[in-house]
Design an enzyme around this catalytic site. Structure first.
Site, PDB file in Angstrom:
ATOM      1  N   GLY A 273      38.834  33.326  41.028  1.00 58.48           N
ATOM      2  CA  GLY A 273      40.283  33.518  40.900  1.00 58.48           C
ATOM      3  C   GLY A 273      40.670  34.896  40.387  1.00 58.48           C
TER       4      GLY A 273
ATOM      5  N   GLY B 294      35.990  33.073  46.352  1.00 55.29           N
ATOM      6  CA  GLY B 294      35.779  31.901  47.213  1.00 55.29           C
ATOM      7  C   GLY B 294      34.359  31.796  47.736  1.00 55.29           C
TER       8      GLY B 294
ATOM      9  NE  ARG C 248      31.336  31.341  36.945  1.00 55.60           N
ATOM     10  CZ  ARG C 248      32.350  30.619  37.400  1.00 55.60           C
ATOM     11  NH1 ARG C 248      32.519  29.389  36.973  1.00 55.60           N
ATOM     12  NH2 ARG C 248      33.201  31.128  38.240  1.00 55.60           N
TER      13      ARG C 248
ATOM     14  CE  LYS D  80      44.391  24.939  55.419  1.00 57.79           C
ATOM     15  NZ  LYS D  80      44.969  23.900  54.581  1.00 57.79           N
TER      16      LYS D  80
END
Ligand code: AMP
Length: 398
Positions: free
Chosen positions: A379, A356, A38, A199
Site C-alpha cells: 500500500g 500488489g 519482512r 483493474k
C-alpha cells in the site's frame, strides 16, 4: 535523503532506549509463519543498533485487531520467528505501554532486543491519539522508523511518536526512500512506467500521477482492455470495466497533454478459459473473438515494451502484463522483466518495482535480485506511485 536523519547520525547510542518501528506483519497460515521476508528486511537495522549497544525496543502491529487485545493477533509467537531470523535472543512484553512495557524495558541491558505487544491492541494507535503517542514515547530516548510499508498511515507508532522523540530512518526505510527518489523523485530520463494488473478502478490515481511524471506509460494486464475499449476496440469476453472507459479516455487525454507516450497492447494472447494451459491463439487486438478473452499481451506488444525499456534510463513497474500465475500467459511479463533485469545488470537502467502482485511476478521471472529495488511495501508503495504524501516519511523531515 539528506532531508532525513539516518543511523549514521545516531552517535553515542550505547545504553539508549531506541523505539524501533518495524513491519512484522508476516503472513500466517494454520498458525505457522509462511514467509519471513519482512523480518529479514528489518534485521540489519535491529542488529546494527544492538551491536552498537542500544536497548532495542521493537514496535509493530499485527493484523487488524481494531483497538482491542485479540489473542490470535498477539505478536508473542512472532518473537520466536524474529529470534530465529536474527539468531539473537528476543524478549517479549505483553503490552506496548504502561507498567508491563516499562518493567520489561527497565530490565534490559545494552544490546538487548525486546518486542512489545501489537500496537493496534490500543485504539489510540490508529487514531494517532497524542496521549497514546506520549505513553509510547515515555519508554524511549530515540525513535527509529524502519517500516516504510506502514508509512502511508498516520498512526501513533508511525507518525505521532516522531513528534515526541528525535526521529531517524532505519536502514530499510533509508534504502526504500533512496530507491524511490531514483525512481520518480529525481529520476534519470527518459522514464518509462509499466502498469499492469487486473483493474483500472484500483489504479486511477496512480495512472493520473504517472502520466504527468513519465515519458512513456505502458499499460498491460486486464486493465489494458478498458483502455482499448475506450478506443472503440471490441475486447470480447476480456476483463474490462466498461463503466470506466470515460476515465480511461481522460487519462489518455492527460497523457497527450503531458507528452507521455501511452503504450497499449498491439496484439493479444486470447483464450476461452481462465486456466493454465488453456487453448490459446495470438491475434491483433482488433481481432479479439467475441467469445475469447485477452490473458496476455502478444509478442509484438512485448517488442514495443522492450524497446521502451531499452530507451529508458529509469523504469517504474507495478502490476503484471498478463495472468502470469497461469502458464503460458506469463510470457510477456517474464520477457519484459528479464529484459529490464539485463539492462539493469549492465548498468543501463534504474529499475524500481513494487506493489500488489508485482513482487510475485518478478520472483516468478527470477529477476528480483537484478532489479535496482523491489519494494515489498504494498500500500505505501502504491500511495507513493499515486503521488500522495506519506505521513510516516514526512514527519521524519521535520
Ligand atoms: P493487481 O493486483 O491489480 O496488480 O492485479 C494482478 C492480477 O491481475 C493477477 O492476478 C493477474 O492474473 C491479473 N491479470 C493480469 N492480466 C490479466 C488479464 N489480461 N485478464 C485477467 N486478469 C489479469
Amino acid at each position: 535523503m539528506t532531508q532525513f536523519k539516518t543511523l549514521d547520525d545516531l552517535t553515542d547510542i550505547a545504553g539508549k532506549r531506541v523505539l524501533l518501528r518495524v513491519d512484522l506483519n508476516v503472513p500466517v497460515s494454520d498458525g505457522a509463519v509462511t514467509d519471513t521476508t519482512r523480518v529479514e528486511r528489518v534485521a540489519p537495522t535491529i542488529m546494527e543498533l544492538s551491536r552498537k549497544g542500544a536497548r532495542v525496543v521493537l514496535l509493530a502491529h499485527f493484523g487488524r485487531p481494531k483497538g482491542a487485545a485479540v489473542a490470535s493477533m498477539s505478536l508473542g509467537p512472532i518473537a520466536g520467528v524474529v529470534e530465529d531470523v536474527l539468531d539473537h535472543r528476543v524478549h517479549f512484553a505483553a503490552d506496548c505501554v504502561g507498567e508491563v512495557a516499562r518493567d520489561a524495558i527497565n530490565a534490559m541491558v545494552d544490546g538487548d532486543i525486546l518486542l512489545l505487544e501489537n500496537t493496534r491492541f490500543h485504539p489510540g494507535e490508529e487514531r494517532n491519539d497524542p496521549d497514546f503517542a506520549t505513553a509510547l514515547a515515555k519508554n524511549g530516548d530515540v525513535f527509529v522508523n524502519d517500516a516504510f510499508s506502514a508509512a502511508h498511515r498516520a498512526h501513533a507508532s508511525t507518525e505521532g511518536l516522531a513528534r515526541h522523540l528525535p526521529a531517524y530512518a532505519g536502514r530499510t526505510m533509508q534504502a526504500e526512500l533512496q530507491a524511490l527518489e531514483k525512481g520518480l523523485g529525481n529520476p534519470a530520463r527518459p522514464v518509462a512506467a509499466i502498469v499492469g494488473g487486473a483493474k483500472v478502478s484500483t489504479k486511477i490515481e496512480l495512472l493520473r500521477n504517472l502520466v504527468e511524471q513519465v515519458d512513456a506509460l505502458v499499460i498491460g494486464g486486464g486493465m489494458a482492455n478498458t483502455f482499448l475499449a475506450a478506443r472503440g476496440v471490441n475486447v470480447g469476453k476480456s476483463l474490462c470495466e466498461h463503466d470506466l472507459v470515460a476515465t480511461a479516455r481522460d487519462i489518455e487525454t492527460l497523457a497527450a497533454k503531458s507528452d507521455c507516450a501511452l503504450v497499449l497492447p498491439i496484439d493479444a494472447v486470447v483464450a476461452r478459459e481462465f486456466k493454465a494451459g488453456a487453448d490459446n491463439e495470438t491475434v491483433h487486438v482488433e481481432d479479439i473473438p467475441t467469445d475469447a478473452m485477452m490473458l496476455d499481451v502478444g509478442p509484438k506488444s512485448v517488442e514495443a515494451i522492450n524497446a521502451w525499456i531499452t530507451k529508458a534510463d529509469t523504469l517504474v513497474w507495478n502490476g503484471p502484463l498478463g495472468a502470469f500465475e497461469i502458464a503460458p500467459f506469463d510470457v510477456a511479463t517474464v520477457s519484459a522483466a528479464r529484459h529490464a533485469a539485463r539492462r539493469t545488470r549492465e548498468g543501463l537502467l534504474v529499475s524500481v518495482a513494487g506493489g500488489g502482485d508485482t513482487v510475485a511476478a518478478l520472483n516468478h521471472a527470477g529477476v528480483s535480485d537484478s532489479f535496482t529495488y523491489v519494494s515489498t511495501a504494498g500500500g505505501a508503495f502504491l500511495e507513493w506511485m499515486e503521488g500522495k504524501p506519506l505521513p510516516g516519511v514526512d514527519v521524519l523531515k521535520r
